[in-house]
Scaffold this motif. Sequence first.
Motif, PDB file in Angstrom:
ATOM      1  N   GLU A 241      -2.743  -0.181   2.389  1.00  0.00           N
ATOM      2  CA  GLU A 241      -2.423  -0.111   0.961  1.00  0.00           C
ATOM      3  C   GLU A 241      -3.303  -1.102   0.199  1.00  0.00           C
ATOM      4  O   GLU A 241      -2.886  -2.216  -0.141  1.00  0.00           O
ATOM      5  CB  GLU A 241      -0.934  -0.351   0.750  1.00  0.00           C
ATOM      6  CG  GLU A 241      -0.095   0.730   1.444  1.00  0.00           C
ATOM      7  CD  GLU A 241       1.357   0.767   1.028  1.00  0.00           C
ATOM      8  OE1 GLU A 241       1.884  -0.273   0.585  1.00  0.00           O
ATOM      9  OE2 GLU A 241       1.978   1.841   1.148  1.00  0.00           O
TER      10      GLU A 241
ATOM     11  N   ASP B 188      -4.659  -2.743  -4.674  1.00  0.00           N
ATOM     12  CA  ASP B 188      -4.640  -3.970  -5.466  1.00  0.00           C
ATOM     13  C   ASP B 188      -5.961  -4.697  -5.237  1.00  0.00           C
ATOM     14  O   ASP B 188      -6.154  -5.399  -4.254  1.00  0.00           O
ATOM     15  CB  ASP B 188      -3.466  -4.857  -5.054  1.00  0.00           C
ATOM     16  CG  ASP B 188      -3.293  -6.063  -5.966  1.00  0.00           C
ATOM     17  OD1 ASP B 188      -4.281  -6.474  -6.613  1.00  0.00           O
ATOM     18  OD2 ASP B 188      -2.172  -6.589  -6.044  1.00  0.00           O
TER      19      ASP B 188
ATOM     20  N   SER C  74      -0.369  -4.276   3.361  1.00  0.00           N
ATOM     21  CA  SER C  74      -1.292  -4.628   2.279  1.00  0.00           C
ATOM     22  C   SER C  74      -2.287  -5.637   2.841  1.00  0.00           C
ATOM     23  O   SER C  74      -1.875  -6.695   3.339  1.00  0.00           O
ATOM     24  CB  SER C  74      -0.538  -5.238   1.094  1.00  0.00           C
ATOM     25  OG  SER C  74       0.387  -4.310   0.558  1.00  0.00           O
TER      26      SER C  74
ATOM     27  N   TYR D 292       2.129   1.122  -7.098  1.00  0.00           N
ATOM     28  CA  TYR D 292       2.637   1.267  -5.735  1.00  0.00           C
ATOM     29  C   TYR D 292       3.608   2.437  -5.627  1.00  0.00           C
ATOM     30  O   TYR D 292       3.521   3.248  -4.702  1.00  0.00           O
ATOM     31  CB  TYR D 292       3.322  -0.037  -5.310  1.00  0.00           C
ATOM     32  CG  TYR D 292       4.169   0.072  -4.066  1.00  0.00           C
ATOM     33  CD1 TYR D 292       3.590   0.139  -2.803  1.00  0.00           C
ATOM     34  CD2 TYR D 292       5.565   0.101  -4.153  1.00  0.00           C
ATOM     35  CE1 TYR D 292       4.363   0.234  -1.660  1.00  0.00           C
ATOM     36  CE2 TYR D 292       6.349   0.201  -3.012  1.00  0.00           C
ATOM     37  CZ  TYR D 292       5.741   0.267  -1.770  1.00  0.00           C
ATOM     38  OH  TYR D 292       6.518   0.364  -0.648  1.00  0.00           O
TER      39      TYR D 292
END
Length: 300
Positions: A42, A45, A10, A184
């Motif tokens: 990832e 977010d 992330s 997720y």
Amino acid sequence: MHGSGRYAPSPSGDLHFGNLRTAMVAWLAARSTGREFIMRVEDIDTQRSSMDSAHRQLEDLAALGIEWDAVEYQSDNGARYAAALDKLPTFECYCSRKDIQEASSAPHAIPGQYPGTCRDLSPQQRESKREQLQAAGRVPAIRLASEASSWRVHDLLHGDYTGDVDDFILRRGGNANQGRDWAYNLAVVVDDGARGIDQVVRGDDLLSSAPRQAYLAHLLGHEAPEYIHVPLVVNAEGKRLAKRDGAVTLRQLREQRSVGDADVVRMIAESLGYPGLNTAQQLLDAFDVERIPRRPHVWE
């Protein structure tokens, strides 16, 4: 070559030694078993992710000798997630976090699990709840209508593991959707299936999420991958290594301790039981996936 492995950071800051070690293990496990290796950023977010952070992470991994066959950004995969969502049994959830906390703390509730509040609402109740959220500029979350309460997976290091499955979130609710509100658990399963990922290496703090993800893969018609949940790097107190523990990122080690990239590879190799090796290729030549340590590594 068959199948693929991956590492999926992330991009919310520089990777610390524990992250770098897990990334190295993921690369070693994939390459030593003839697999492709995918780097998946990832970045769904939006509050925590940044492209600058993603680039720095990739640069640090490459500096240690980790190479990959492709880079994928989850923020590009919204259509893929939407298509998967349409195939799944779902329902809208209008609960706030406070609502769920209060319901899950009630007698006979399973702590931390969604208690099913919105699963069996009538059409009239749903319409009323939807209108209330809309008036506040908010949208409902989308949850999986799970038909399983638990699911079993097999992990190379932990053996058979059975974990709880509830009506977990697939798309987050809240403020009007910005297109990057995918949860997720949905994104990771859909991306693994789309890329043919059949080996998942990550920290063992994520072992408890594997049953949910394997169940979701089953619903989508994907085979569950081979799981390898690696023990974490911990500090002297036994807590997961974090950036507050001092110079723990590659760049900090370079600047504050005059530690070179080869030194960091050597430290990773020693932590895995291969002392004296200081390149990724040397480590790959010696690596045996069955010899991955079963205990956390203490950072000193």
